[in-house]
Design a protein around this motif. Structure first.
Motif, short mmCIF file in Angstrom:
data_model
loop_
_atom_site.label_atom_id
_atom_site.label_comp_id
_atom_site.label_asym_id
_atom_site.label_seq_id
_atom_site.Cartn_x
_atom_site.Cartn_y
_atom_site.Cartn_z
N SER A 35 0.84 -1.22 0.00
CA SER A 35 0.00 0.00 0.00
C SER A 35 0.86 1.26 0.00
O SER A 35 0.50 2.27 -0.60
N LYS A 175 0.09 -3.82 4.92
CA LYS A 175 -1.24 -3.54 4.37
C LYS A 175 -1.19 -3.53 2.85
O LYS A 175 -0.23 -3.03 2.27
N ASP A 176 -2.26 -4.08 2.27
CA ASP A 176 -2.46 -3.92 0.83
C ASP A 176 -3.91 -3.50 0.66
O ASP A 176 -4.72 -3.60 1.58
N PHE A 177 -4.25 -3.02 -0.53
CA PHE A 177 -5.64 -2.60 -0.75
C PHE A 177 -6.53 -3.81 -0.94
O PHE A 177 -6.13 -4.79 -1.59
N SER A 178 -7.74 -3.73 -0.39
CA SER A 178 -8.71 -4.79 -0.64
C SER A 178 -9.25 -4.57 -2.06
O SER A 178 -9.22 -3.46 -2.58
N ILE A 186 -9.25 6.31 0.41
CA ILE A 186 -7.85 6.58 0.73
C ILE A 186 -7.51 8.07 0.63
O ILE A 186 -6.39 8.47 0.92
N TYR A 198 -8.20 -1.40 3.46
CA TYR A 198 -6.98 -2.23 3.48
C TYR A 198 -7.28 -3.66 3.94
O TYR A 198 -8.23 -3.91 4.67
N GLU A 199 -6.42 -4.56 3.53
CA GLU A 199 -6.42 -5.90 4.12
C GLU A 199 -4.99 -6.23 4.54
O GLU A 199 -4.03 -5.72 3.95
N THR A 200 -4.87 -7.04 5.57
CA THR A 200 -3.53 -7.35 6.10
C THR A 200 -2.98 -8.60 5.43
O THR A 200 -3.68 -9.61 5.28
#
Lengths: 223, 317
Positions: A35, A175-178, A186, A198-200
């Protein structure tokens, strides 16, 4: 799919807090989060064009990009004790406080690989070339080179879900984007509630030998 | 270098500063010992992990901000920065909360009012908004090796000389207290970037410069003057008794005249100047100016004073 390769040089220390960790005890992420890389490109798109709509357009192309990192062979991590001023609760003025912040120093340049759709506009490469820092603005960075490559090389660390972590690896949450994240979520200036864009995921880092550690530092040897 | 009359987008100062017998940044106290700030780095020339001395970017930024305040005639500072209040524009907003509702208005007013808030940035709690600094500092890192020493000092209580020492040695309240303080001597790798193109830019609106050319140029010159002074007389921790002996500063001033990030290669590397020159040769609009010595640095930086801070032409939303 084609891959955008960034060769990133950190001329001093790099520091980015592991997500959800306390800001008082800010342990650092030794690898740049997906992210963070994507937001840096969106930020440059907005800054260079002066148009928020350009950031939104670029976000549409890179949100789902697969991101991998090729770290240098050695990473030194320093745990630094810092004195701080903290605002007094419900009163004016400050009180003395302290915290711990970790900083990373790399033995060489860091390579970033982004897997992007074939129709991605060339501007993504242009904006990536202009990135000046990742995460916090004191983590100064210089992108030495940006180029398209067909395949990422070996030894790339990709973020994975918790069930896919290979045994024996050091893990760092990132974190990356869902897949459902929107630009409004954002945009820090958007009046709408951000929700959960975000998703972990986890970077599994394989080390060639055990880290060497001191009282306030350690050195990781990446395999 | 001739007097620069063009426009400057970004400036980087990369160099090796030789400071002797200083104690600019410390880790803190452990008992009666002040611990020098130690960091572990991977020496890029040997590939080996080494322990060296560090001076945090926060400390260097603080020195620059204080010098800007000293040089400022105080008529273009907000209520907080006039007294070097650490909250900066948040202090102004928290006192007049009804007036500041939108992030764009907060940044616009701060940038219009205050030289330090504009150049050094700030954070506001409500509405939640921040302005990123236009001057940025990496850690100053000791180029192995830095010589470090810890000195023993004694403090004597007034009128107690000759009296029997009843309390434990080193304990507060006794006739004598001993303590230990560090000094260091060495070359430090300096990395700093200044972004003149962002002076006056309201980033909440993104494409709006809050005020016009004359003020932008004055702020640009103020920031450059503070840079000149900070390498002439660095002021950090313990300067009452350990004012650094400034011996040397050599390196490069790198600047871009068009929207292009300036190359910043770590001065820890022995060949950093040739690497920067190679990059500059491969790119348009990057200039590299070498300096040797503090006086030469001050002179070479002065030539950029007559240039204009770059103003981006935005197309709008």
């Amino acid at each position: 799919m084609r891959w955008l390769k960034l060769v990133v040089h950190f001329p001093s220390f790099y520091s980015y807090r592991i997500p959800e960790y306390s800001s008082q005890y800010a342990l650092a992420l030794p690898l740049i989060a997906p992210s963070t890389i994507k937001l840096a490109i969106v930020s440059m798109a907005i800054r260079m064009s002066g148009k928020v709509s350009e950031g939104k357009r670029i976000f549409g192309y890179i949100r789902d990009a697969k991101v991998g990192i090729k770290p240098p062979k050695e990473i030194a991590i320093n745990s630094v004790f810092v004195k701080r001023l903290k605002k007094k609760k419900d009163q004016s003025g400050f009180q003395q406080s302290f915290g711990v912040r970790e900083y990373a120093h790399f033995s060489g340049d860091v390579e970033v690989y982004m897997g992007l759709p074939d129709d991605v506009p060339e501007e993504v490469k242009h904006y990536a070339k202009h990135i000046r820092y990742f995460g916090t603005s004191d983590s100064l960075a210089y992108v030495k080179r940006v180029e398209w490559v067909n395949e990422p090389p070996q030894r790339i660390v990709f973020p994975v879900g918790i069930s896919e972590i290979p045994s024996g690896s050091y893990i760092y949450p990132v974190k990356d984007f869902s897949p459902k994240a929107t630009f409004e979520q954002i945009n820090p200036y958007s009046p709408k509630s951000p929700g959960k864009p975000y998703e972990t995921k986890y970077y599994p880092l394989r080390l060639s030998k055990r880290p060497v550690e001191g009282s306030n530092w350690k050195v990781l040897f990446v395999s | 270098m001739s007097e620069e009359k063009g426009k400057v987008f970004e400036i980087a100062i990369l160099g090796r500063a030789l400071w002797e017998l200083h104690s600019l940044n410390n880790e803190g106290n452990v008992g009666n010992v002040v611990e020098p700030r130690s960091v572990k780095i991977i020496d890029p020339n040997t590939g080996k992990a080494v322990t060296t001395d560090g001076i945090s970017g926060e400390m260097l930024k603080h020195i620059h901000a204080e010098l800007m305040w000293l040089l400022d005639d105080k008529s273009h500072l907000c209520e907080a920065c006039r007294t070097l209040h650490p909250e900066r524009f948040n202090y102004v907003v928290s006192k007049n909360r009804n007036k500041f509702e939108s992030p764009a208005y907060v940044i616009g007013e701060a940038v219009k009012t205050c030289d330090i808030c504009d150049v050094h940035g700030f954070m506001v709690e409500k509405p939640t908004v921040s302005r990123k600094s236009t001057v940025e500092f990496g850690w100053a890192l000791g180029i192995p090796e830095v010589y470090r020493d810890i000195h023993l000092h004694a403090r004597h209580a007034l009128g107690e000389k000759g009296k029997r020492q009843e309390s434990e040695e080193g304990r507060e309240g006794g006739t004598q207290m001993i303590y230990h303080r560090p000094t260091r001597t060495g070359r430090y790798a300096i990395v700093t970037v200044f972004q003149p193109w962002r002076i006056g830019l309201n980033e909440a609106k993104q494409d709006v410069y809050t005020y016009d050319g004359k003020r932008r140029k004055e702020r640009y010159q103020l920031a450059l003057k503070a840079y000149q002074l900070m390498f002439t007389r660095p002021e950090g921790a313990m300067t009452t008794t350990r004012l650094p002996h400034v011996v040397d500063f050599e390196g490069v001033i790198v600047y871009s005249t068009k929207p292009m990030p300036v190359p910043i290669i770590s001065p820890l590397k022995d060949n950093y100047i040739s690497e920067i020159e190679k990059i500059a040769n491969a790119l348009d609009s990057i200039q590299v100016v070498k300096f040797k010595g503090v006086a030469d640095f001050v002179e070479k930086l002065r030539t950029l004073m007559s240039a204009e801070p770059y103003q981006m032409e935005f197309g709008g939303e």
